[in-house]
Design an enzyme around this catalytic site. Structure first.
Site, mmCIF file in Angstrom:
data_model
loop_
_atom_site.group_PDB
_atom_site.id
_atom_site.type_symbol
_atom_site.label_atom_id
_atom_site.label_comp_id
_atom_site.label_asym_id
_atom_site.label_seq_id
_atom_site.Cartn_x
_atom_site.Cartn_y
_atom_site.Cartn_z
ATOM 1 N N ASN A 154 0.853 -1.193 0.000
ATOM 2 C CA ASN A 154 0.000 0.000 0.000
ATOM 3 C C ASN A 154 0.882 1.234 0.000
ATOM 4 O OD1 ASN A 154 -2.426 1.574 0.317
ATOM 5 N ND2 ASN A 154 -1.889 1.847 2.473
ATOM 6 N N HIS A 189 0.771 5.270 1.273
ATOM 7 C CA HIS A 189 0.009 6.147 2.159
ATOM 8 C C HIS A 189 0.664 7.534 2.170
ATOM 9 C CE1 HIS A 189 -2.680 7.167 5.423
ATOM 10 N NE2 HIS A 189 -1.643 7.746 6.012
ATOM 11 N N SER A 202 4.687 6.919 2.296
ATOM 12 C CA SER A 202 5.249 5.642 2.760
ATOM 13 C C SER A 202 4.659 4.499 1.953
ATOM 14 C CB SER A 202 4.866 5.390 4.227
ATOM 15 O OG SER A 202 5.232 6.475 5.066
ATOM 16 N N ASP A 216 -2.803 0.865 7.941
ATOM 17 C CA ASP A 216 -1.615 1.706 7.695
ATOM 18 C C ASP A 216 -0.468 1.412 8.668
ATOM 19 O OD1 ASP A 216 -3.025 2.983 5.641
ATOM 20 O OD2 ASP A 216 -3.795 4.533 6.978
HETATM 21 C C1 GAR Z 1 -2.388 8.800 -3.083
HETATM 22 O O1 GAR Z 1 -1.883 10.022 -2.639
HETATM 23 C C2 GAR Z 1 -2.264 7.749 -2.022
HETATM 24 O O2 GAR Z 1 -1.143 7.921 -1.194
HETATM 25 C C3 GAR Z 1 -3.532 7.942 -1.241
HETATM 26 O O3 GAR Z 1 -4.502 8.202 -2.204
HETATM 27 C C4 GAR Z 1 -3.904 8.883 -3.295
HETATM 28 C C5 GAR Z 1 -4.344 8.200 -4.560
HETATM 29 O O4 GAR Z 1 -3.952 8.954 -5.677
HETATM 30 N N1 GAR Z 1 -3.846 6.775 -0.481
HETATM 31 C C6 GAR Z 1 -4.434 6.811 0.703
HETATM 32 O O5 GAR Z 1 -4.796 7.829 1.246
HETATM 33 C C7 GAR Z 1 -4.652 5.453 1.338
HETATM 34 N N2 GAR Z 1 -4.805 5.581 2.740
HETATM 35 P P1 GAR Z 1 -4.030 8.305 -7.116
HETATM 36 O O6 GAR Z 1 -5.432 7.723 -7.272
HETATM 37 O O7 GAR Z 1 -3.815 9.466 -8.039
HETATM 38 O O8 GAR Z 1 -2.954 7.259 -7.216
#
Ligand code: GAR
Length: 218
Positions: free
Chosen positions: A114, A116, A143, A152
Site C-alpha cells: 500500500n 500512504h 510511505s 496503515d
Molecule cells: C495517493 O496520494 C495515495 O497515497 C492515497 O490516495 C492517493 C491516490 O492517488 N492513499 C491513501 O490515502 C490510502 N490511505 P491516485 O489515485 O492518483 O494514485
C-alpha cells in the site's frame, strides 16, 4: 547461450480514485524500468477516474462496486475472486479507500503493498495533509508498506520526505507528495519483481538483509 529473461511479475492494482500511482507503475512497466506487468486494474466504484486511464493504457479493468454487496464480507469475497482470476502475484493498493479485514490481509500477506500519503507511523487514516499542516510539521511525505490486518501499520519498505513550505495548502502539499509517490511506488514494485524484496515470516528483507527501517530519501 543466454538464459531466458525472467517472466514479468503480474500485478493487480486496486484503485478508488484518479489512478495516478497506477499510471506511474504502468509507465515504469512500459519503459522497462521494472520487470512487471499490470494484468488488471480493479476499482471499488464505477466512478473512479483511473478506470478510463487504465483503459487508455490498454489494461483490463474490473469494477467490484462495494455498495452493491450485502456486506463487507461479500465485497471482499468478490474482490478476492477478481484478484485471483487475474492471475496476479502481487496486489498493489493505489489510493484504494477501503479498509480490508485482517483475514483479507492475511490471505495476501507478503503479496500486498500500500502507499500512504504521510510519513508513517505519523498520520494513519484520512486527511493526512490537513493534519500535517495543522500540526505545523516541517516535513511530510509518503510511505510504502506491506499490508497487514492493522490499518496503515504494516512493515515500512520505502519513504520519501518532502518539505512543508510557507503558504502550503493541503492541495499544494499533496501535489508535492504525489511527485514522490510516483517515484517510490514503482521502485518498490520493481524490487519485488526483481526478487530483491521479500517478506520472510512477516518481516521485509531487501537484498538479503532484514529491512528494520524503510529506505528513506528526501
Ligand atoms: C495517493 O496520494 C495515495 O497515497 C492515497 O490516495 C492517493 C491516490 O492517488 N492513499 C491513501 O490515502 C490510502 N490511505 P491516485 O489515485 O492518483 O494514485
Amino acid at each position: 547461450m543466454n538464459a531466458a529473461p525472467a517472466p514479468a511479475l503480474s500485478v493487480a492494482v486496486l484503485i478508488s480514485g484518479r489512478g495516478s500511482n497506477m499510471a506511474a507503475i504502468a509507465a515504469a512497466c512500459g519503459n522497462g524500468q521494472i520487470n512487471a506487468r499490470i494484468v488488471r486494474v480493479i476499482a471499488d466504484r464505477a466512478t473512479a477516474g483511473g478506470i478510463e486511464l487504465a483503459r487508455q493504457l490498454g489494461i483490463e479493468v474490473s469494477v467490484v462496486p462495494a455498495r452493491q454487496y450485502a456486506d463487507h464480507a461479500a465485497f471482499e469475497a468478490a474482490l478476492r475472486a477478481a484478484i485471483d482470476a487475474s492471475g496476479a502475484r502481487l496486489v498493489v493498493l493505489a489510493g484504494f479507500m477501503r479498509i480490508l479485514s485482517p483475514e483479507f490481509a492475511r490471505h495476501y500477506a507478503g503479496r500486498m503493498v500500500n502507499i500512504h500519503p504521510s510519513l508513517l507511523p505519523k498520520y494513519p487514516g484520512l486527511h493526512t495533509h490537513e493534519r500535517a499542516l495543522a500540526a505545523q510539521e516541517h516535513e511530510h511525505g509518503a510511505s510504502v508498506h506491506f499490508v497487514t490486518g492493522e490499518l496503515d501499520a504494516g512493515p515500512l519498505l520505502r519513504q520519501a520526505r518532502v518539505p512543508v513550505l510557507p503558504g502550503d495548502t493541503p492541495a499544494s502539499l499533496s501535489a508535492r507528495v504525489q511527485v514522490q509517490e510516483h517515484i517510490i511506488y514503482p521502485e518498490v514494485v520493481g524490487w519485488i519483481a526483481a526478487g530483491r524484496l521479500k517478506a520472510v515470516d512477516g518481516l521485509p528483507w531487501l537484498d538479503g538483509r532484514a529491512l528494520w527501517q524503510p529506505v528513506v530519501t528526501g
